[in-house]
Motif scaffolding. Structure first.
Motif, short mmCIF file in Angstrom:
data_model
loop_
_atom_site.label_atom_id
_atom_site.label_comp_id
_atom_site.label_asym_id
_atom_site.label_seq_id
_atom_site.Cartn_x
_atom_site.Cartn_y
_atom_site.Cartn_z
N LEU A 82 -29.44 -72.93 85.65
CA LEU A 82 -29.65 -71.75 86.47
C LEU A 82 -29.17 -70.53 85.72
O LEU A 82 -27.98 -70.39 85.45
CB LEU A 82 -28.90 -71.88 87.80
N GLY A 83 -30.09 -69.65 85.36
CA GLY A 83 -29.75 -68.40 84.71
C GLY A 83 -29.86 -67.25 85.69
O GLY A 83 -30.89 -67.07 86.34
N LEU A 84 -28.80 -66.48 85.81
CA LEU A 84 -28.75 -65.34 86.73
C LEU A 84 -28.60 -64.05 85.94
O LEU A 84 -27.88 -63.99 84.94
CB LEU A 84 -27.57 -65.48 87.69
N GLY A 85 -29.27 -63.01 86.43
CA GLY A 85 -29.15 -61.68 85.82
C GLY A 85 -29.06 -60.62 86.89
O GLY A 85 -29.60 -60.78 87.98
N THR A 86 -28.39 -59.52 86.57
CA THR A 86 -28.09 -58.53 87.61
C THR A 86 -29.27 -57.64 87.96
O THR A 86 -29.31 -57.08 89.05
CB THR A 86 -26.92 -57.64 87.17
N ALA A 87 -30.22 -57.45 87.06
CA ALA A 87 -31.30 -56.46 87.20
C ALA A 87 -30.72 -55.05 87.16
O ALA A 87 -29.50 -54.86 87.22
CB ALA A 87 -32.11 -56.67 88.47
N ALA A 88 -31.58 -54.07 87.06
CA ALA A 88 -31.15 -52.68 86.93
C ALA A 88 -30.63 -52.14 88.27
O ALA A 88 -31.00 -52.63 89.34
CB ALA A 88 -32.30 -51.82 86.44
N PHE A 89 -29.80 -51.12 88.19
CA PHE A 89 -29.22 -50.50 89.38
C PHE A 89 -30.31 -50.10 90.37
O PHE A 89 -30.23 -50.40 91.56
CB PHE A 89 -28.41 -49.26 88.95
N ALA A 158 -20.98 -55.77 76.15
CA ALA A 158 -19.78 -56.57 75.95
C ALA A 158 -19.10 -56.96 77.26
O ALA A 158 -18.63 -58.09 77.41
CB ALA A 158 -18.79 -55.81 75.05
N ARG A 159 -19.03 -56.04 78.25
CA ARG A 159 -18.31 -56.37 79.49
C ARG A 159 -18.94 -57.56 80.20
O ARG A 159 -18.25 -58.44 80.70
CB ARG A 159 -18.28 -55.15 80.42
N MET A 160 -20.26 -57.58 80.28
CA MET A 160 -20.92 -58.70 80.94
C MET A 160 -20.78 -59.97 80.10
O MET A 160 -20.67 -61.08 80.66
CB MET A 160 -22.39 -58.39 81.20
N ALA A 161 -20.77 -59.84 78.78
CA ALA A 161 -20.60 -61.02 77.93
C ALA A 161 -19.21 -61.63 78.11
O ALA A 161 -19.06 -62.86 78.13
CB ALA A 161 -20.84 -60.64 76.47
N VAL A 231 -34.88 -47.97 78.47
CA VAL A 231 -33.81 -48.12 79.45
C VAL A 231 -32.47 -47.77 78.80
O VAL A 231 -32.10 -48.30 77.75
CB VAL A 231 -33.76 -49.58 79.98
N LYS A 232 -31.72 -46.89 79.45
CA LYS A 232 -30.46 -46.40 78.88
C LYS A 232 -29.36 -47.45 78.84
O LYS A 232 -28.36 -47.29 78.14
CB LYS A 232 -29.99 -45.16 79.64
N THR A 233 -29.53 -48.53 79.59
CA THR A 233 -28.57 -49.64 79.52
C THR A 233 -28.36 -50.10 78.09
O THR A 233 -27.28 -50.57 77.72
CB THR A 233 -29.07 -50.82 80.37
N TYR A 234 -29.39 -49.95 77.26
CA TYR A 234 -29.34 -50.47 75.90
C TYR A 234 -28.84 -49.44 74.89
O TYR A 234 -28.89 -49.68 73.68
CB TYR A 234 -30.73 -50.98 75.50
N ASP A 235 -28.32 -48.31 75.37
CA ASP A 235 -27.83 -47.27 74.45
C ASP A 235 -26.72 -47.76 73.52
O ASP A 235 -26.70 -47.38 72.34
CB ASP A 235 -27.36 -46.05 75.24
N PRO A 236 -25.76 -48.58 73.98
CA PRO A 236 -24.76 -49.09 73.02
C PRO A 236 -25.39 -49.88 71.88
O PRO A 236 -24.93 -49.80 70.73
CB PRO A 236 -23.85 -49.96 73.90
#
Length: 327
Positions: A82-89, A158-161, A231-236
């Motif tokens: 089971l893989g779970l992901g948060t999706a965008a805000f 990193a935080r989610m990892a 998507v700005k989530t990937y800015d880092p």
């Protein structure tokens, strides 16, 4: 490492299993449901690992995730994850109408609450108490029993990892991942969270192979990369690689609907670091060069989906079978 692919349909899947594909995954979007598709995968596969990569974590309750997996386990014991992901805000807020704040903490509790249901024994209450979920279920029917289904968490930054390493059985990497992003960011973060405990790695590999029209395959891969990077989530990730200028150009093209401009903005370096595409020979060489940038356990040959129809995606899936055993 075993190679897998997003579910290509029953016809391609039969060929894929015979060719050595060892895993199939599915996901969620507005026109398809992860668990409905997973039932189709279970019914049309024999040996492969199968599961969502990913299901939207907050679109369903922990109960709903767990009961779907519990029912499917009866048909595919030992094959499920089971893989779970948060999706965008905005997806959580505007599509699902659910709270979208503090996604890292909320994801951690979701994994723990799902596991409470999966590990529930007959005759015992199902209990979980956290900030976001409170479960105190007295199930008076003999339908439970502990299931050891691995729960993985999609983690980009990193935080989610770190959270995946701490609470989940493994991590699912994004199709944008490069050698450096795995080695310098995600793996060290997962290890910090896990305290040295073993964690599974799965991940997507943007793959477009077409010997008859390699230029189109390369263009499709470029568009897929560009679409993700809007998507700005990937800015880092962008800053880590020094790709701010091309990403600024592709986002400007995206705002005006210029999809060709988006693809053109993706540099050759970006394409080589992220995707496997072109002719079979080209893709084989790229895959070999990317050996250190692939997930350790399962890598999904993922056809581009942005502005690519079902027929072409199926053709890319078939073509990717020639790459198995080459990495």
């Amino acid at each position: 490492m075993r190679f897998g692919m997003p579910w290509p349909g029953a016809g391609v899947a039969r060929e894929a299993e015979q060719a050595g594909v060892g895993a199939f995954c599915t996901g969620d979007f507005a026109d398809h449901d992860a668990y409905t598709t997973l039932a189709e995968i279970v019914a049309n596969s024999e040996r492969a690992l199968v599961g969502p990569a990913i299901a939207y974590a907050f679109a369903r309750t922990p109960y709903a995730h767990a009961t779907a997996m519990r029912q499917l386990h009866a048909k595919a014991p030992g094959r499920l994850f089971l893989g779970l992901g948060t999706a965008a805000f905005r997806v959580n807020r505007d599509w699902f109408g659910v709270p979208a704040d503090r996604p890292v903490a909320r994801a951690a509790e979701t994994v723990e609450a799902v596991r409470a249901w999966l590990h529930a024994e007959n005759g015992e209450k199902v209990r979980y108490s956290g900030e976001f979920y409170a479960i105190d279920a007295d199930v008076r029917a003999p339908v439970l029993g502990r299931l050891e289904i691995p729960v993985l968490l999609a983690a980009f930054n990193a935080r989610m990892a770190v959270t995946a390493g701490r609470v989940a059985d493994g991590v699912i990497g994004h199709g944008l991942f490069t050698r450096s992003w795995w080695a310098d960011v995600v793996r060290p973060a997962v290890e910090r969270g896990s305290g040295g405990r073993s964690r599974t790695e799965q991940g997507w590999i943007i793959t477009a192979v077409d010997d008859a029209a390699p230029e189109r395959a390369i263009a499709d891969a470029r568009r897929m990369i560009a679409f993700y990077l809007t998507v700005k989530t990937y800015d880092p990730f962008v800053a880590h690689h020094g790709w701010e200028d091309p990403v600024a150009r592709l986002r400007a093209a995206f705002r005006t609907g210029d999809t060709d401009g988006m693809a053109t903005a993706v540099t050759d370096e970006m394409l080589t670091e992220i995707a496997v595409c072109g002719t079979t020979a080209d893709a084989t060489e790229l895959l070999r060069r990317r050996a250190g940038s692939l997930p350790r356990d399962v890598g999904y040959f993922a056809p581009p989906s942005f502005l690519v129809g079902h027929k072409r995606r199926a053709a890319y899936a078939r073509s990717s079978l020639a790459l198995i055993g080459e990495a």
